[in-house]
Design an enzyme around this catalytic site. Structure first.
Site, PDB file in Angstrom:
ATOM      1  N   LYS A 192       1.071  -1.083   0.003  1.00  0.00           N
ATOM      2  CA  LYS A 192      -0.042  -0.058  -0.205  1.00  0.00           C
ATOM      3  C   LYS A 192       0.843   1.308   0.204  1.00  0.00           C
ATOM      4  O   LYS A 192       0.773   2.142  -0.672  1.00  0.00           O
ATOM      5  CB  LYS A 192      -0.990   0.171   1.148  1.00  0.00           C
ATOM      6  CG  LYS A 192      -2.057  -1.105   0.980  1.00  0.00           C
ATOM      7  CD  LYS A 192      -2.828  -1.144   2.342  1.00  0.00           C
ATOM      8  CE  LYS A 192      -4.084  -2.323   2.079  1.00  0.00           C
ATOM      9  NZ  LYS A 192      -4.601  -2.638   3.387  1.00  0.00           N
ATOM     10  N   GLN A 235      -4.411  -1.517   9.553  1.00  0.00           N
ATOM     11  CA  GLN A 235      -4.348  -2.447   9.133  1.00  0.00           C
ATOM     12  C   GLN A 235      -5.125  -3.750  10.167  1.00  0.00           C
ATOM     13  O   GLN A 235      -5.008  -3.766  11.400  1.00  0.00           O
ATOM     14  CB  GLN A 235      -2.996  -2.811   8.704  1.00  0.00           C
ATOM     15  CG  GLN A 235      -3.021  -4.389   8.037  1.00  0.00           C
ATOM     16  CD  GLN A 235      -3.526  -4.431   6.666  1.00  0.00           C
ATOM     17  OE1 GLN A 235      -3.528  -3.271   5.784  1.00  0.00           O
ATOM     18  NE2 GLN A 235      -4.353  -5.383   6.524  1.00  0.00           N
ATOM     19  N   ASP A 251     -10.510   4.319   4.307  1.00  0.00           N
ATOM     20  CA  ASP A 251     -10.975   2.644   4.239  1.00  0.00           C
ATOM     21  C   ASP A 251     -12.595   2.748   4.123  1.00  0.00           C
ATOM     22  O   ASP A 251     -13.148   1.584   3.701  1.00  0.00           O
ATOM     23  CB  ASP A 251     -10.475   1.734   5.473  1.00  0.00           C
ATOM     24  CG  ASP A 251      -9.579   0.801   5.005  1.00  0.00           C
ATOM     25  OD1 ASP A 251      -9.200   0.650   3.676  1.00  0.00           O
ATOM     26  OD2 ASP A 251      -8.743   0.087   5.981  1.00  0.00           O
TER      27      ASP A 251
END
Lengths: 300, 300
Positions: B52, B96, B119
């Site tokens: 990422k 994460q 997200d």
């Protein structure tokens, strides 16, 4: 001949239960309070608001209406909401819609403290309801339909629920609730762009119609044994009525009644459940105010 | 023989477009920045996080990883998030998952400032996405699938989209996006409690499968001409591979390919789109930081 799902009777039983819970909470020193903000003098809105606060009082809760002038500024309205957000005696706040065009209704709804948003229209509550968080306030009409299905012992697990309409305050939250773990329904959501609507409605074990169009669903569009929940509220001229009109739903009630297993009438079906769920949400708000709800989204 | 929907190529084109937009923003003085918070030393998570931040750097954005020890306390983690929430050079924050069991992941996700929640897992963003508000950050996998359908010119209006699976980060947001005005699809959501799954999947004009079960969908379960989007990522042992396994999706690719109009492969289908949408969301966050996003839900 279908069983009639009597929303008025289910509401009556629920309100008795709620009144007991309100009495218990009052014994512990908290009287649940709902404040309704009404802008302008629309007679229909005035009638709705009066019936909401009356229903509160009947249950032993405190119901209060703040009537603001039609030309109230956004800043003045926000100041009223700020005051209610901060008032510990006010557990639920409801801004009656529609608002006059000069007021940005989205920004107004987002200005409510999510902990007091008993209509469940604030994005935080929409998001919590979407993910199935028990802290969410669920909008009253879909919450009322879920309660009806439970209390009528209508199973949803593995059943095919077909919803007609995709409104943000009824159909979409309802689809989300029905497909979640627990209810476990298979859900199809249809709308104006659906081709061959009847091919979907004929598959429904449970058919929920929330469009606002008289006779949208005819008897040839349902299968025998279906359960029909009719959310439509349509006025049709009726000279025999003192008001000159009567209310009908979105489905051909008389014909579908002969094929269905159960059906909600209009009036007296979903309608009465909606205010009852507003009362239930206000009670939930009063309870949650006692424990910190620990929610994101305090207003700035 | 179905057309293969090449997610790697679509991603490559999108990243070129994004790189141009990043360059323009940098010319105006803003370098979009993504901070990834990684707790512990799970090798798979480390690899994801590295890919990422590498993808960020490749686009001219700033990518930063904060690696916290496995036994970090909730308070320490919240303090790190508070600092990132307040840092104007950080536009996107990603924690994460999965987190170690002692950390309450819901509370952690709600602690992110919703304006930086790239997200799209914060309840405010879930709620804004649910109501179709353009300020929402949409979770990356459903956003990537919508982008694939658009770029492959696959029409959705009035089409029957059948989704298998009901996860909160893929299927439910995707159902919500597809049924909304614009895409206008008729959507059916199925899951483990659906009886006779094949009777639904055979109706699909577009079939989206997001369960995580190899060969869940076989060729007899789809109709000719279907478009298949396979979100599954399953490892199967493969001695001919240096890693000892290969990745397959949820559908029987080789057999369905002979019936379908178009199909996404695994790997190289939906997968590459997900990181690309994270980059797009980070760019959106950097742009929105310049105009006040005027969102409810600032952290307390």
């Amino acid at each position: 001949m279908a069983r009639i799902i009597d929303g008025t009777e289910i509401s009556r039983v629920m309100r008795e239960e709620l009144a007991k819970q309100v009495a218990e909470l009052r014994d512990s020193g908290v009287t649940p309070g709902l404040s309704v903000v009404l802008v302008g003098n629309n007679p229909a809105s005035q009638a709705y608001v009066a019936s909401k606060t009356r229903a509160c009082e009947a249950l032993g809760m405190k119901g209060q209406t703040l009537n603001l002038p039609e030309d109230v500024s956004k800043e003045e309205l926000f100041a009223v909401i700020d005051r209610l957000n901060a008032d510990p005696a006010v557990h639920g706040i409801l801004v009656q819609l529609p608002l006059p065009a000069h007021l940005p209704y989205k920004a107004v709804l987002e200005h409510l403290h999510p902990d007091k948003d008993v209509d469940g229209f604030h994005p935080v509550n929409a998001g919590l309801a979407f993910v199935g968080d028990p802290r969410a306030f669920v909008p009253c009409t879909p919450a009322g339909i879920m309660e009806m299905l439970r209390r009528e012992s209508i199973p949803t697990r593995g059943k095919h629920v077909v919803i007609v309409g995709r409104s943000l305050i009824v159909s979409k939250p309802l689809a989300s609730l029905l497909m979640a773990p627990g209810p476990d329904a298979t859900v199809t959501l249809t709308h104006r762009h659906t081709s061959d609507l009847a091919s979907y409605t004929r598959q429904a074990d449970i058919l929920i119609v929330a469009v606002g169009k008289q006779n949208l669903i005819t008897a040839d569009m349902v299968k025998p044994g279906v359960v029909v929940i009719d959310v439509g509220q349509n006025r049709v001229p009726d000279e025999s009525s003192p008001r000159g009109y009567r209310m009908v739903g979105d489905v051909d009630f008389d014909a579908i009644r002969l094929k269905a297993e159960a059906i909600t009438p209009v009036p007296g079906g979903v309608g009465p459940m909606t205010i009852t769920m507003l009362l239930a949400n206000t009670l939930q708000a009063a309870r949650q105010a006692r424990q910190a709800r620990d929610l994101p989204g305090s207003p700035r």
